[in-house]
Design a protein around this motif. Sequence first.
Motif, PDB file in Angstrom:
ATOM      1  N   CYS A 309      -6.209  -5.836  -9.594  1.00  9.25           N
ATOM      2  CA  CYS A 309      -6.699  -7.149  -9.148  1.00  9.25           C
ATOM      3  C   CYS A 309      -5.296  -7.704  -8.551  1.00  9.25           C
ATOM      4  O   CYS A 309      -4.324  -7.941  -9.297  1.00  9.25           O
ATOM      5  CB  CYS A 309      -7.140  -7.855 -10.155  1.00  9.25           C
ATOM      6  N   PRO A 310      -5.471  -8.347  -7.348  1.00  7.27           N
ATOM      7  CA  PRO A 310      -4.369  -9.283  -7.022  1.00  7.27           C
ATOM      8  C   PRO A 310      -4.026 -10.455  -7.647  1.00  7.27           C
ATOM      9  O   PRO A 310      -3.111 -11.232  -7.609  1.00  7.27           O
ATOM     10  CB  PRO A 310      -4.489  -9.376  -5.431  1.00  7.27           C
ATOM     11  N   TYR A 311      -5.107 -11.001  -8.424  1.00  4.32           N
ATOM     12  CA  TYR A 311      -4.914 -12.276  -9.074  1.00  4.32           C
ATOM     13  C   TYR A 311      -4.829 -12.151 -10.288  1.00  4.32           C
ATOM     14  O   TYR A 311      -4.007 -13.186 -11.033  1.00  4.32           O
ATOM     15  CB  TYR A 311      -6.285 -13.096  -8.782  1.00  4.32           C
ATOM     16  N   CYS A 312      -5.114 -11.440 -11.068  1.00  2.00           N
ATOM     17  CA  CYS A 312      -4.798 -11.283 -12.636  1.00  2.00           C
ATOM     18  C   CYS A 312      -3.820  -9.935 -13.002  1.00  2.00           C
ATOM     19  O   CYS A 312      -3.444  -9.676 -14.046  1.00  2.00           O
ATOM     20  CB  CYS A 312      -6.038 -11.676 -13.538  1.00  2.00           C
ATOM     21  N   THR A 486      -4.718  -6.289  -2.471  1.00  2.00           N
ATOM     22  CA  THR A 486      -4.503  -7.503  -1.852  1.00  2.00           C
ATOM     23  C   THR A 486      -5.368  -8.129  -1.146  1.00  2.00           C
ATOM     24  O   THR A 486      -6.256  -7.262  -0.254  1.00  2.00           O
ATOM     25  CB  THR A 486      -3.099  -7.939  -1.368  1.00  2.00           C
ATOM     26  N   GLU A 487      -5.634  -9.273  -0.745  1.00  2.00           N
ATOM     27  CA  GLU A 487      -6.260  -9.865   0.277  1.00  2.00           C
ATOM     28  C   GLU A 487      -5.577 -10.674   1.369  1.00  2.00           C
ATOM     29  O   GLU A 487      -4.880 -11.440   1.006  1.00  2.00           O
ATOM     30  CB  GLU A 487      -7.544 -10.731  -0.378  1.00  2.00           C
ATOM     31  N   GLY A 490      -8.947 -12.348   4.820  1.00  2.00           N
ATOM     32  CA  GLY A 490     -10.263 -11.924   4.934  1.00  2.00           C
ATOM     33  C   GLY A 490     -10.508 -10.424   4.574  1.00  2.00           C
ATOM     34  O   GLY A 490     -11.528  -9.582   4.331  1.00  2.00           O
ATOM     35  N   ASN A 491      -9.432  -9.674   4.699  1.00  2.00           N
ATOM     36  CA  ASN A 491      -9.114  -8.234   4.628  1.00  2.00           C
ATOM     37  C   ASN A 491      -9.070  -7.810   3.140  1.00  2.00           C
ATOM     38  O   ASN A 491      -7.973  -8.240   2.627  1.00  2.00           O
ATOM     39  CB  ASN A 491      -8.576  -7.574   5.572  1.00  2.00           C
ATOM     40  N   VAL A 492      -9.348  -6.826   2.773  1.00  2.00           N
ATOM     41  CA  VAL A 492      -8.838  -6.134   1.383  1.00  2.00           C
ATOM     42  C   VAL A 492      -7.868  -4.909   1.746  1.00  2.00           C
ATOM     43  O   VAL A 492      -8.280  -3.980   2.658  1.00  2.00           O
ATOM     44  CB  VAL A 492     -10.077  -5.723   0.381  1.00  2.00           C
ATOM     45  N   ILE A 493      -6.676  -5.094   1.178  1.00  2.00           N
ATOM     46  CA  ILE A 493      -5.813  -4.327   1.552  1.00  2.00           C
ATOM     47  C   ILE A 493      -5.345  -3.437   0.381  1.00  2.00           C
ATOM     48  O   ILE A 493      -5.219  -3.890  -0.612  1.00  2.00           O
ATOM     49  CB  ILE A 493      -4.535  -4.806   2.302  1.00  2.00           C
ATOM     50  N   ALA A 494      -5.018  -2.326   0.302  1.00  2.00           N
ATOM     51  CA  ALA A 494      -4.478  -1.495  -0.764  1.00  2.00           C
ATOM     52  C   ALA A 494      -3.248  -0.915  -0.441  1.00  2.00           C
ATOM     53  O   ALA A 494      -2.930  -0.387   0.875  1.00  2.00           O
ATOM     54  CB  ALA A 494      -5.527  -0.160  -0.901  1.00  2.00           C
ATOM     55  N   GLU A 495      -2.192  -0.728  -1.464  1.00  2.00           N
ATOM     56  CA  GLU A 495      -0.947  -0.515  -1.250  1.00  2.00           C
ATOM     57  C   GLU A 495      -0.797   0.667  -2.110  1.00  2.00           C
ATOM     58  O   GLU A 495      -1.140   0.397  -3.242  1.00  2.00           O
ATOM     59  CB  GLU A 495       0.270  -1.512  -1.360  1.00  2.00           C
ATOM     60  N   TYR A 496      -0.137   1.638  -1.802  1.00  2.00           N
ATOM     61  CA  TYR A 496       0.181   2.870  -2.938  1.00  2.00           C
ATOM     62  C   TYR A 496       1.575   3.457  -2.464  1.00  2.00           C
ATOM     63  O   TYR A 496       2.081   3.251  -1.480  1.00  2.00           O
ATOM     64  CB  TYR A 496      -1.004   3.810  -2.856  1.00  2.00           C
ATOM     65  N   ASP A 497       1.867   4.186  -3.465  1.00  2.38           N
ATOM     66  CA  ASP A 497       3.011   5.206  -3.260  1.00  2.38           C
ATOM     67  C   ASP A 497       2.820   6.277  -2.404  1.00  2.38           C
ATOM     68  O   ASP A 497       1.856   6.910  -2.455  1.00  2.38           O
ATOM     69  CB  ASP A 497       4.023   5.412  -4.756  1.00  2.38           C
ATOM     70  N   ASN A 498       3.994   6.476  -1.499  1.00  2.00           N
ATOM     71  CA  ASN A 498       3.826   7.724  -0.476  1.00  2.00           C
ATOM     72  C   ASN A 498       3.411   9.023  -1.349  1.00  2.00           C
ATOM     73  O   ASN A 498       3.877   9.475  -1.999  1.00  2.00           O
ATOM     74  CB  ASN A 498       5.222   8.012   0.139  1.00  2.00           C
ATOM     75  N   ALA A 499       2.134   9.552  -0.887  1.00  2.00           N
ATOM     76  CA  ALA A 499       1.448  10.632  -1.689  1.00  2.00           C
ATOM     77  C   ALA A 499       2.398  11.842  -1.241  1.00  2.00           C
ATOM     78  O   ALA A 499       2.424  12.660  -2.184  1.00  2.00           O
ATOM     79  CB  ALA A 499      -0.048  10.579  -1.106  1.00  2.00           C
ATOM     80  N   THR A 500       2.442  12.091   0.020  1.00  2.00           N
ATOM     81  CA  THR A 500       3.134  13.464   0.176  1.00  2.00           C
ATOM     82  C   THR A 500       4.517  13.988  -0.626  1.00  2.00           C
ATOM     83  O   THR A 500       4.364  14.695  -1.188  1.00  2.00           O
ATOM     84  CB  THR A 500       3.728  13.571   1.648  1.00  2.00           C
ATOM     85  N   GLN A 501       5.242  12.755  -0.786  1.00  2.70           N
ATOM     86  CA  GLN A 501       6.534  13.184  -1.858  1.00  2.70           C
ATOM     87  C   GLN A 501       6.091  13.704  -3.362  1.00  2.70           C
ATOM     88  O   GLN A 501       6.494  14.163  -3.859  1.00  2.70           O
ATOM     89  CB  GLN A 501       7.332  12.318  -1.431  1.00  2.70           C
TER      90      GLN A 501
END
Length: 527
Positions: A309-312, A486-487, A490-501
């Motif tokens: 969650c981006p808030y807690c 994150t928001e 009004g859009n919900v955005i997901a951030e993750y670590d590069n999967a290929t590597q």
Amino acid sequence: MKSTIYARYSTDKQRESSIDDQTRLCRQRARAEGFDITSIYSDDGVSGSMPVSRRSGGAKLIADALAGRFDALIVESLDRLSRDQVEQESIIRRFEHHGIIIIGVSDGYDSRMDGRKIMRGVRGLINELYLDDLRHKTHRGQEGQVARGFLAGGKSYGYNIVKTDKGSRPEINEQEAKQVKWIFTRYAEGWSVQKIAAELNRQSIPSPRGGTWAVSGIYGSPAKGCGILNNEMYIGRYVWNRSQWVKDPDTGNRQRIDRPESEWKITEMPELRIIDDNLWQAVRNRMGEHGKKIIGRKATTLFGGLMTCPYCGGSIIAVSSRLYGCNTRKDRGASVCKGILFSRDDADKNLLAILQDEMLTDEAIHEIEDQVHAILVNRQKNQRDQKNAMEHRLKELDAEINRLVDAIASIGLSNALKSRLQAAESERDALQAQQSAQKAINKPIHKMDIVDRIRKKIGEIKTVLKSDTKRARKIIAEMLGEIRITEKAGNVIAEYDNATQKLLLVSSGASLNVVAGAGFEPTTFGL
């Protein structure tokens, strides 16, 4: 010689001054040995049954020992390290393997003495027997207190503890008792446990531990008799000895084990009643037959619990059949976290699409092939450089040995020439053995061998994503790592670590320090 002191006191009739007493005794021994004291470690109020690595001072002691920051350890006695015979032996062996001298001042242990293994074995057995005896006597004493009408456990919400010379007695805390009645009444009326927790938190009413209220603290476990709604103290019945805590010998963690009902000790205390029988039974009826309904299910979604969650910072889980949301918000209410909600179908579709784009396309595989090629080229270059250096050194040693042999033939064998010849021959033999070993280990690795393994892994992933949620979740966690939500506008955005590597590390067996230099660049996408 650099030395350190470790001191510990537990709760069995010892005081904080015990640390000072132990330290003073150890300092005297250090002066007599001519040691320099460079550090002192201690743990206050910690049982000797707790693993050393889980203590604050003990963990630092082990870290500095393995880093070679001291040469000698002085303790009052070996039981300060541990009262568990197996762990005590493990710690001492590890330290002595690193060349650390261990001295127990009062029990006479000195790792420089013969017979030390027998001595510490006997001491360890005595310490462990002492701990077992202490546990038995403590339990017996608690049982006696319960038989005399006193408490043998901790404080329950809704009561104060009044201590006397003979023991501790509970008395009703009127303010907390009102909250207990309110919780029981609302639940019997049909409120969800989540709604009850949210309302208590909205009113800023402290939980039993002083923080915010959670579902687990209110509902607990009907089978184990824990949680506000299952505490029989509220109907004037004190139940003791329902369970015991046992240490797992492999992990060192304490586990709660239920005792058979025949061993329970039940004392009627009508003066402590807060809830009447009708309200208690209404709660039991709603909880289900015999109060054994269980809250919570095993994860059945691909991404629930893997997002934050981006808030807690709490976990994002499936809060309904259609939505993902913040578990803290669901469990504790909007006054604790305003939460976030978004479509499960959309999130799963977009996250799986990212996996397809990152891992399961021909373009992704070609990118992996390029990275594998670069790693293999670097590996082969390092092998060539190492091989050339070895061959150069072997030529130098052969020439040196020939010169020494000629010198011995001319002037005869001397101790100096003999030592130099033996050293040169030993180094040459070691290098030749290393050469032979590396020829066996460093077999040519072909790029397509690794690529075939990766393709096989990807094929498994495709199958697992469709058929095995549990395995798929594990693979997704390895490939994507933490998914940070994150928001924005009004859009919900997901951030993750590069999967290929990350897949390259998992599937190719490449050395971590070779790949990590490139770093894992975070990738973002909309849900």
